[in-house]
Design a protein around this motif. Structure first.
Motif, PDB file in Angstrom:
ATOM      1  N   VAL A 317      -9.419  -8.272  -6.628  1.00  0.00           N
ATOM      2  CA  VAL A 317      -8.225  -8.000  -7.447  1.00  0.00           C
ATOM      3  C   VAL A 317      -7.086  -8.179  -6.826  1.00  0.00           C
ATOM      4  CG1 VAL A 317      -7.013  -6.483  -8.940  1.00  0.00           C
ATOM      5  CG2 VAL A 317      -9.308  -6.804  -9.511  1.00  0.00           C
ATOM      6  N   ILE A 318      -6.055  -8.882  -7.267  1.00  0.00           N
ATOM      7  CA  ILE A 318      -4.634  -9.077  -6.642  1.00  0.00           C
ATOM      8  C   ILE A 318      -3.569  -8.238  -7.242  1.00  0.00           C
ATOM      9  CG2 ILE A 318      -2.973 -10.577  -5.600  1.00  0.00           C
ATOM     10  CD1 ILE A 318      -5.129 -12.686  -5.196  1.00  0.00           C
ATOM     11  N   LEU A 319      -3.151  -7.235  -6.852  1.00  0.00           N
ATOM     12  CA  LEU A 319      -1.998  -6.659  -7.783  1.00  0.00           C
ATOM     13  C   LEU A 319      -0.575  -7.412  -7.451  1.00  0.00           C
ATOM     14  CD1 LEU A 319      -3.403  -2.756  -7.063  1.00  0.00           C
ATOM     15  CD2 LEU A 319      -3.736  -4.440  -9.172  1.00  0.00           C
ATOM     16  N   ALA A 320       0.028  -7.851  -8.503  1.00  0.00           N
ATOM     17  CA  ALA A 320       1.406  -8.226  -8.350  1.00  0.00           C
ATOM     18  C   ALA A 320       2.403  -7.957  -9.408  1.00  0.00           C
ATOM     19  CB  ALA A 320       1.312  -9.747  -8.064  1.00  0.00           C
ATOM     20  N   THR A 321       2.470  -6.440  -9.469  1.00  0.00           N
ATOM     21  CA  THR A 321       3.079  -5.929 -10.772  1.00  0.00           C
ATOM     22  C   THR A 321       4.607  -6.037 -10.514  1.00  0.00           C
ATOM     23  OG1 THR A 321       2.376  -4.152  -9.887  1.00  0.00           O
ATOM     24  CG2 THR A 321       1.021  -4.695 -11.542  1.00  0.00           C
ATOM     25  N   GLY A 322       5.003  -6.204  -9.447  1.00  0.00           N
ATOM     26  CA  GLY A 322       6.517  -6.439  -9.282  1.00  0.00           C
ATOM     27  C   GLY A 322       7.320  -5.133  -9.467  1.00  0.00           C
ATOM     28  N   ALA A 323       8.539  -5.191  -9.820  1.00  0.00           N
ATOM     29  CA  ALA A 323       9.515  -4.147  -9.909  1.00  0.00           C
ATOM     30  C   ALA A 323      10.574  -4.341 -11.181  1.00  0.00           C
ATOM     31  CB  ALA A 323      10.215  -3.901  -8.845  1.00  0.00           C
ATOM     32  N   ARG A 324      10.840  -3.256 -11.393  1.00  0.00           N
ATOM     33  CA  ARG A 324      11.953  -3.150 -12.527  1.00  0.00           C
ATOM     34  C   ARG A 324      13.282  -2.529 -12.033  1.00  0.00           C
ATOM     35  NH1 ARG A 324       8.197   0.953 -13.016  1.00  0.00           N
ATOM     36  NH2 ARG A 324       9.215   2.917 -13.607  1.00  0.00           N
ATOM     37  N   TRP A 325      14.323  -2.708 -13.101  1.00  0.00           N
ATOM     38  CA  TRP A 325      15.726  -1.845 -12.523  1.00  0.00           C
ATOM     39  C   TRP A 325      15.278  -0.459 -12.474  1.00  0.00           C
ATOM     40  CZ3 TRP A 325      19.210  -4.894 -10.459  1.00  0.00           C
ATOM     41  CH2 TRP A 325      19.190  -6.060 -10.894  1.00  0.00           C
ATOM     42  N   ARG A 326      16.015  -0.018 -11.473  1.00  0.00           N
ATOM     43  CA  ARG A 326      15.712   1.640 -11.148  1.00  0.00           C
ATOM     44  C   ARG A 326      16.937   2.160 -12.153  1.00  0.00           C
ATOM     45  NH1 ARG A 326      14.187   4.580  -6.969  1.00  0.00           N
ATOM     46  NH2 ARG A 326      13.527   2.513  -5.876  1.00  0.00           N
ATOM     47  N   ASP A 472      -1.608  -4.365   4.678  1.00  0.00           N
ATOM     48  CA  ASP A 472      -1.719  -4.787   5.801  1.00  0.00           C
ATOM     49  C   ASP A 472      -1.115  -6.257   5.742  1.00  0.00           C
ATOM     50  OD1 ASP A 472      -3.784  -6.367   5.220  1.00  0.00           O
ATOM     51  OD2 ASP A 472      -5.442  -5.420   6.235  1.00  0.00           O
ATOM     52  N   GLU A 473      -1.275  -6.799   7.144  1.00  0.00           N
ATOM     53  CA  GLU A 473      -0.620  -8.141   7.260  1.00  0.00           C
ATOM     54  C   GLU A 473      -1.512  -9.159   6.360  1.00  0.00           C
ATOM     55  OE1 GLU A 473      -3.881  -7.490  10.134  1.00  0.00           O
ATOM     56  OE2 GLU A 473      -2.271  -6.428   9.163  1.00  0.00           O
ATOM     57  N   ARG A 474      -2.675  -8.847   5.921  1.00  0.00           N
ATOM     58  CA  ARG A 474      -3.288  -9.722   4.979  1.00  0.00           C
ATOM     59  C   ARG A 474      -3.101  -9.480   3.551  1.00  0.00           C
ATOM     60  NH1 ARG A 474      -7.623 -12.341   7.458  1.00  0.00           N
ATOM     61  NH2 ARG A 474      -9.006 -12.305   5.717  1.00  0.00           N
ATOM     62  N   GLY A 475      -2.419  -8.417   2.981  1.00  0.00           N
ATOM     63  CA  GLY A 475      -2.286  -8.256   1.883  1.00  0.00           C
ATOM     64  C   GLY A 475      -3.504  -7.046   1.312  1.00  0.00           C
ATOM     65  N   GLN A 476      -4.228  -6.695   2.439  1.00  0.00           N
ATOM     66  CA  GLN A 476      -5.273  -5.830   1.689  1.00  0.00           C
ATOM     67  C   GLN A 476      -4.863  -4.521   1.542  1.00  0.00           C
ATOM     68  OE1 GLN A 476      -9.124  -6.043   1.809  1.00  0.00           O
ATOM     69  NE2 GLN A 476      -8.544  -4.206   0.653  1.00  0.00           N
ATOM     70  N   LYS A 505      -0.793 -15.579   0.465  1.00  0.00           N
ATOM     71  CA  LYS A 505      -1.315 -15.022   1.447  1.00  0.00           C
ATOM     72  C   LYS A 505      -2.577 -14.219   0.882  1.00  0.00           C
ATOM     73  CE  LYS A 505       0.715 -11.851   4.077  1.00  0.00           C
ATOM     74  NZ  LYS A 505       1.695 -11.310   5.199  1.00  0.00           N
ATOM     75  N   ALA A 506      -1.958 -13.024  -0.195  1.00  0.00           N
ATOM     76  CA  ALA A 506      -2.973 -12.355  -0.603  1.00  0.00           C
ATOM     77  C   ALA A 506      -4.105 -13.096  -1.263  1.00  0.00           C
ATOM     78  CB  ALA A 506      -2.330 -11.461  -1.525  1.00  0.00           C
ATOM     79  N   SER A 507      -3.934 -14.175  -1.690  1.00  0.00           N
ATOM     80  CA  SER A 507      -4.948 -15.051  -2.474  1.00  0.00           C
ATOM     81  C   SER A 507      -5.956 -15.593  -1.405  1.00  0.00           C
ATOM     82  CB  SER A 507      -4.433 -16.117  -3.340  1.00  0.00           C
ATOM     83  OG  SER A 507      -5.485 -16.756  -3.970  1.00  0.00           O
TER      84      SER A 507
END
Length: 530
Positions: A317-326, A472-476, A505-507
């Motif tokens: 699984v690759i989590l790429a849920t982003g961000a929103r306005w604070r 980490d540097e690999r997205g783990q 990179k994570a992929s």
């Protein structure tokens, strides 16, 4: 009205018409009507299939015009000039009324045609709003596909009396049969889901029946799109579950730092991202909000539970849920959201013409917002928590040159004030002297940074004190088989180009994980076969 270059481009598009388009204009003697008539005459001259009729004694909004086709039961109208970001909506409406097939799924078309009941939609937009076209275009298409649907797209800046009477303080704002229906960006799928009450259940059943993926990407922004493409190119079973494909990019006005592309706009880039993903064999599941992450069990599959009750399983699984306005998190902010509290100056700024507003935040986004708003509103007060502004010096110089801007530093906003219907002011505390001050105003634009969309992961995966996923540097991440990328992670510098690189990179790291973890299973299977 249209320059020669635009006429040439539009003429080429209109060659795709397959049936006549009739434009029926409702005009008076005002300047807006003269501009509209000039626009429609330009369009009429570009295709023999387009005709124009002018009416001055009907009861429709003026200026406005309807688009229809002889023999077709289509009820679609623009009130005001559909220029700026809405020019694309006009072009698409002309094409679709003229028989050109829309670029949506066959399933969505059938769902739209099957809607039962009577629907009168009225959408208030502004020409500078990049979020509005999605809503206008979706409802226009509904009106083309289903004779039970009527849609009027209304320029709020031109019909100020309506805006005031209906207390519209953000765009896009949609009314259905005279009652508030929605505010903010919505696509066709989202609108259909709200109108078709059984859609969510049917979608959940479809998702629950899906076989496990090799790589499941959660999130559809730049990082998620890059991750999905890189996974699909490896020939493995890839899925994307996104709450809103495009993510935060959809809310970005101008993008001028994406290498090799000198200028583009967020919605345009988001559409290109989605199209690129769909060019591959990727199972895209839009409008899906993840609620729980379950670590891999004995079967080696990570589970992602969704808000609709369904769940998905995947080897990685690759989590790429982003961000929103604070948000500020002060009393009154949530109560008056879309009623004077706003987060997009480009979208909602025109609704505050001639009024007093505040911008909260002295970084680049806050100062840029204040500069833009100063050209529309009566007065802007910029409030910054720190002792000095943090924006680039060139932006600060521009801001300080404006005569209708006040800058207040070392100030903490403590409350948004209102009369129960809309914002009337705010209270801030002087962080040096400790005194509280009240500002009388009609709008508050919040520009104080981003918050990662990771609340649903607390207690399951390691997060930083700021709520970012530790990688980490690999997205783990801290969980085997779970990777993360983009604005939701601890990687510094939240930029589109960085998010895309981190997604790729994570992929690649996830694929490497699959190769290494599948080897023992394969060897075991061979031994059993022998």
């Amino acid at each position: 009205m249209l320059d020669e270059n635009l006429k040439t481009q539009l003429k080429a598009y209109l060659e795709r018409l397959t049936r006549p388009v009739r434009m029926v204009a409702s005009l008076d003697d005002g300047d807006g009507s003269r501009e509209m008539q000039a626009l429609l005459q330009d369009i009429e001259a570009l295709s023999p299939l387009i005709s124009l009729e002018v009416r001055r004694d009907d009861a429709e909004r003026k200026p406005s015009f309807a688009l229809t086709s002889p023999g077709q039961d289509i009820h679609l109208r623009f009130a005001g000039l559909p220029m700026g970001h809405e020019f694309t909506s006009l072009v698409l409406a002309l094409l679709q009324v003229g028989g050109y097939p829309p670029k949506v799924t066959a399933e969505a078309i059938e769902q739209a045609k099957g809607l039962q009941g009577q629907f009168l939609f009225e959408t208030y937009f502004s020409q500078s709003c990049q979020n509005c076209p999605d809503v206008v275009q979706a409802l226009n298409l509904l009106a083309v596909l289903n004779p039970n649907v009527r849609h009027v797209a209304i320029d709020g800046a031109l019909f100020q009396e309506e805006v005031e009477a209906r207390e519209v303080m953000s765009v896009p704002t949609v009314f259905l049969n005279g009652q508030p229906f929605a505010a903010g960006r919505m696509g066709l799928e989202e609108i259909l889901a709200r109108l078709d009450t059984g859609a969510e259940k049917r979608e959940a059943e479809k998702i629950a029946a899906k076989a496990p993926f090799d790589v499941l990407v959660v999130g559809g922004g730049p990082a998620g799109a890059a991750a999905a493409i890189y996974a699909a190119r490896k020939g493995i079973r890839t899925g994307v579950a996104a709450e809103r494909f495009g993510g935060q990019v959809l809310d970005t006005m101008a993008i001028e730092n994406f290498i090799s592309v000198p200028h583009t706009e967020g919605p345009k880039l988001a559409a290109a991202l989605e199209q690129h993903v769909r060019d591959y064999d990727v199972d895209v599941m839009n409008l899906q909000r993840a609620e729980t992450l379950v670590p891999a069990g004995a079967d080696g599959l990570v589970e992602v539970k969704l808000a609709n009750g369904a769940s998905l399983k995947s080897r990685a699984v690759i989590l790429a849920t982003g961000a929103r306005w604070r948000q500020m998190g002060v009393p009154g902010e949530e109560e008056y959201r879309n009623r004077g509290v706003a987060y997009c100056p480009h979208c909602d700024g025109p609704l505050f013409k001639g009024k007093r507003v505040a911008v909260i935040g002295g970084g680049n986004s806050g100062v840029e917002a204040a500069i833009d708003l100063a050209g529309i509103v009566a007065h802007v007060t910029l409030i910054e928590f720190d002792a000095r502004l943090r924006a680039d010096e060139v932006l600060q110089r521009k801001l300080r040159s404006l005569g209708n801007v006040t800058i207040i530093t070392s100030a903490q906003t403590t409350e948004v004030l209102g009369d129960g219907r809309k914002v009337t002011g705010l209270v801030y505390k002087d962080r040096v002297g400790g005194d509280s001050h009240r500002l009388e105003l009609e709008g508050v634009f919040v520009q104080i940074g981003l918050l990662p969309n990771t609340e649903w992961l607390k207690g399951t995966i390691e997060l930083s004190p700021r709520g970012e996923i530790v990688v980490d540097e690999r997205g783990q991440t801290s969980l085997p088989g779970v990777f993360a990328a983009g604005d939701c992670t601890t990687v510094p510098y939240k930029q589109i180009v960085i998010a895309m690189g981190e997604g790729a990179k994570a992929s690649l790291a996830a694929f490497d994980h699959l190769i290494r973890t599948s080897a023992p299973a394969s060897a075991s299977a061979v031994a059993e076969a022998v």
